[in-house]
Design a protein around this motif. Sequence first.
Motif, PDB file in Angstrom:
ATOM      1  N   ILE A 276       0.834  -1.202   0.000  1.00  0.00           N
ATOM      2  CA  ILE A 276       0.000   0.000   0.000  1.00  0.00           C
ATOM      3  C   ILE A 276       0.871   1.255   0.000  1.00  0.00           C
ATOM      4  N   VAL A 277       1.921   1.270   0.826  1.00  0.00           N
ATOM      5  CA  VAL A 277       2.818   2.429   0.868  1.00  0.00           C
ATOM      6  C   VAL A 277       3.468   2.666  -0.487  1.00  0.00           C
ATOM      7  N   LYS A 278       3.947   1.576  -1.101  1.00  0.00           N
ATOM      8  CA  LYS A 278       4.598   1.707  -2.406  1.00  0.00           C
ATOM      9  C   LYS A 278       3.605   2.177  -3.473  1.00  0.00           C
ATOM     10  N   ALA A 279       2.387   1.644  -3.440  1.00  0.00           N
ATOM     11  CA  ALA A 279       1.384   2.031  -4.424  1.00  0.00           C
ATOM     12  C   ALA A 279       1.039   3.510  -4.297  1.00  0.00           C
ATOM     13  N   LEU A 280       0.860   3.978  -3.056  1.00  0.00           N
ATOM     14  CA  LEU A 280       0.556   5.394  -2.850  1.00  0.00           C
ATOM     15  C   LEU A 280       1.702   6.273  -3.333  1.00  0.00           C
ATOM     16  N   ALA A 281       2.928   5.836  -3.078  1.00  0.00           N
ATOM     17  CA  ALA A 281       4.084   6.611  -3.524  1.00  0.00           C
ATOM     18  C   ALA A 281       4.135   6.697  -5.047  1.00  0.00           C
ATOM     19  N   LEU A 282       3.865   5.573  -5.725  1.00  0.00           N
ATOM     20  CA  LEU A 282       3.901   5.573  -7.188  1.00  0.00           C
ATOM     21  C   LEU A 282       2.794   6.440  -7.777  1.00  0.00           C
ATOM     22  N   VAL A 283       1.595   6.363  -7.194  1.00  0.00           N
ATOM     23  CA  VAL A 283       0.500   7.208  -7.671  1.00  0.00           C
ATOM     24  C   VAL A 283       0.844   8.682  -7.463  1.00  0.00           C
ATOM     25  N   GLY A 284       1.396   8.978  -6.298  1.00  0.00           N
ATOM     26  CA  GLY A 284       1.801  10.358  -6.032  1.00  0.00           C
ATOM     27  C   GLY A 284       2.872  10.843  -6.991  1.00  0.00           C
ATOM     28  N   LEU A 285       3.816   9.961  -7.305  1.00  0.00           N
ATOM     29  CA  LEU A 285       4.867  10.335  -8.249  1.00  0.00           C
ATOM     30  C   LEU A 285       4.293  10.615  -9.630  1.00  0.00           C
ATOM     31  N   GLY A 286       3.368   9.775 -10.050  1.00  0.00           N
ATOM     32  CA  GLY A 286       2.771  10.000 -11.352  1.00  0.00           C
ATOM     33  C   GLY A 286       2.016  11.313 -11.422  1.00  0.00           C
ATOM     34  N   ALA A 287       1.185  11.576 -10.408  1.00  0.00           N
ATOM     35  CA  ALA A 287       0.423  12.826 -10.387  1.00  0.00           C
ATOM     36  C   ALA A 287       1.348  14.040 -10.267  1.00  0.00           C
ATOM     37  N   PHE A 288       2.376  13.896  -9.431  1.00  0.00           N
ATOM     38  CA  PHE A 288       3.332  14.976  -9.235  1.00  0.00           C
ATOM     39  C   PHE A 288       4.055  15.286 -10.544  1.00  0.00           C
ATOM     40  N   GLY A 289       4.454  14.216 -11.245  1.00  0.00           N
ATOM     41  CA  GLY A 289       5.174  14.412 -12.497  1.00  0.00           C
ATOM     42  C   GLY A 289       4.330  15.089 -13.554  1.00  0.00           C
ATOM     43  N   VAL A 290       3.069  14.655 -13.695  1.00  0.00           N
ATOM     44  CA  VAL A 290       2.185  15.258 -14.695  1.00  0.00           C
ATOM     45  C   VAL A 290       1.974  16.740 -14.391  1.00  0.00           C
ATOM     46  N   ALA A 291       1.715  17.051 -13.114  1.00  0.00           N
ATOM     47  CA  ALA A 291       1.455  18.449 -12.743  1.00  0.00           C
ATOM     48  C   ALA A 291       2.677  19.320 -12.988  1.00  0.00           C
ATOM     49  N   GLN A 292       3.849  18.824 -12.624  1.00  0.00           N
ATOM     50  CA  GLN A 292       5.050  19.640 -12.761  1.00  0.00           C
ATOM     51  C   GLN A 292       5.444  19.817 -14.234  1.00  0.00           C
ATOM     52  N   ARG A 293       5.275  18.774 -15.038  1.00  0.00           N
ATOM     53  CA  ARG A 293       5.618  18.916 -16.457  1.00  0.00           C
ATOM     54  C   ARG A 293       4.648  19.870 -17.160  1.00  0.00           C
ATOM     55  N   ARG A 294       3.391  19.866 -16.716  1.00  0.00           N
ATOM     56  CA  ARG A 294       2.430  20.820 -17.274  1.00  0.00           C
ATOM     57  C   ARG A 294       2.825  22.250 -16.887  1.00  0.00           C
ATOM     58  N   ARG A 295       3.251  22.398 -15.663  1.00  0.00           N
ATOM     59  CA  ARG A 295       3.701  23.718 -15.220  1.00  0.00           C
ATOM     60  C   ARG A 295       4.948  24.157 -15.983  1.00  0.00           C
TER      61      ARG A 295
END
Length: 659
Positions: A276-295
């Motif tokens: 669960i911890v790893k899954a949450l981290a990966l989801v967060g990384l994906g969302a973080f990456g999309v948001a930052q690349r859009r910015r």
Amino acid sequence: MSVPERTARPGVAGLGLAGLVGVGLIAVVGLVVGTGATPEPPPAGLPDPGVFVAWALPIGRFLSHLLATVTVGFLLVAVVLLPSGDRLEGLAVQAVRIASRAAWGWFAAVALFYWANVADLYARPLSDVGLGQLVDFASVFATGRGLLVQAIAALVVALWSHWTFSVRQLAICVPVAVVGVAAVGLTGHSASAGSHMLATTSLVLHLVGVVVWVGGLIALAWVALRRSRRLDDAVARYSTLAAWCFAIVAISGIISAGVNLGSFGGIDSTYGALVIVKALALVGLGAFGVAQRRRLRLQSAGFTRFAVSEAVLMTLTMAVAVVLGRTATPVGEDVLTSPAELLLGRELPPEPTVGRVLVGFYPDGIGLAVVALGTALYITGLVMMRRRHDRWPVGRTISWFFGLAIVGWATFGGLGAYSSVTFSLHMVSHMMLSMIAPIFLVLGAPMTLALRTLPGPRRPGEHSPRSLLRDALHSPVSKFYTNPIVAAVIFLGTLYAVYYSGLFESMMRTHSGHAFMELHFLISGFLFYYVIIGIDPSPKRLSPLARFGVLMLSVPFHAFFSVALMSSSVIIAESYYQALDRPYATDLAQDQYLGGGIAWAMGEVPLLLVIGAIFIQWFRSDAREATRSDRAADRDEDAALAKYNAYLARLEDDSPAPR
């Protein structure tokens, strides 16, 4: 005014890497302590390898993962992401030097991890481990072989990247490093639970996806810290690569977790909590990456802070994955009990019927990976062609997906479910993978589609992914393997090498061997038909008549193999099939005779398909040549015909008059 590219401050990479190592090691130690997995002394009287060995296992594994990731990432930045010509220049040169140093560290970390595994296995300190025990670990245990392959790959990359700055040569280092990463994926939790093939393949894809994704980001963070003016180009190309890696990591992670958890009840375990911890981290990384690349696209700023932060978060996620790999799964080792279940990695399927063979399902990881990646990549190419308003023949698309459907049926379909149970159905699967599916896959022209859709040069003279693929297709290695004699020897010679030696039984007894055999059948068939009927670019194009001649020369060798199989009194892989103890098809000799007959009969099917394809290609070639001749005649007003008529007229004038 652009900011000049910095070439000073050589210690930035070292300090940044040291910081990531430090953060990761703290996380590993904290997770080991938090999960209660700290080393404890054994009961009195039992041998003890010591506390150092106990801690060297998770730390050595983490260091090998991180340094492998850094190696792959900096190679990718140098070869693919940063623009360069035939030879590397600027920051790309420094990136390769960092990759070489990281590869040496990777080699040392794998050596430490290998040594600690041997010490732990024999329950003795590192100083008491002998050379014989080190050798036995690689010869007897799959984990040892995987680590040995990884160490060799790290050593090759370290030496190779130290001696060359050629883009073409360094491009070979990237797959070598990836193979080293994938080697350890063939061992682990997949060896102690059901669905071995699925778990093993998903773990391999997961490791490769993480290494490329995280490694590329770490290297890009270094480029950003150097304030390179080529950062925007590198980030744009990396974004596409990161999206593919995230999809692969997410899907393979879900599959791997599902296999190892067994059911939703496994979430309550320590292993489930780490998942669960790893899954949450990966989801967060994906969302973080999309948001930052859009910015970044909107503001063209802020990438450095984002890249460093995400690299640290990815390193922490990697630490969770290392501890997760050493945590017992809810699926215990007693799931597989009978010899047949241990060999197959699943329960023995019921007696085969026409319906079960046609519409059954077996989660074969290799087949699923080939079909899924083949489908996703081809559809991506078609979408890009459509966006550019370019045409792509419908027949090629139909042929490609029909070939993938055959691969699916022969691996994870009903046929695949029985291919490792009876020799006769194995032979059907073999024929489908090596002689039927490759014909349609080759006619799908995947290389041509890739050449038309891969990224091209961003500036004149740059080596882009498209040019690297084009160079590979016309390289000396490609010239060797696409030689008709070599392709035919690989395609037909391996029939005799696999089945008339102990190799077939050895590969059937291991899941990695079975996976390798499936891939070999498919690739060798693809190579042979690539030479015979391929429409993709090739170093040397054979005439239709020469293709037909190569095909006719190969037919007797396949027929002789089938007849020899039918008349042989020696049962191939007899002990393997006896260990299965199946309640059906108990006459092994009859089943083998049936398999030989199937191979003989099915050999006629590809013959007819290939002859038809050669005839069509011959007809189209003549039609194109006629069209070119007509156009040339229109341009020069039939100059060639007028010249020929004049030649005939001179011959008539020079001929003696009749008496």
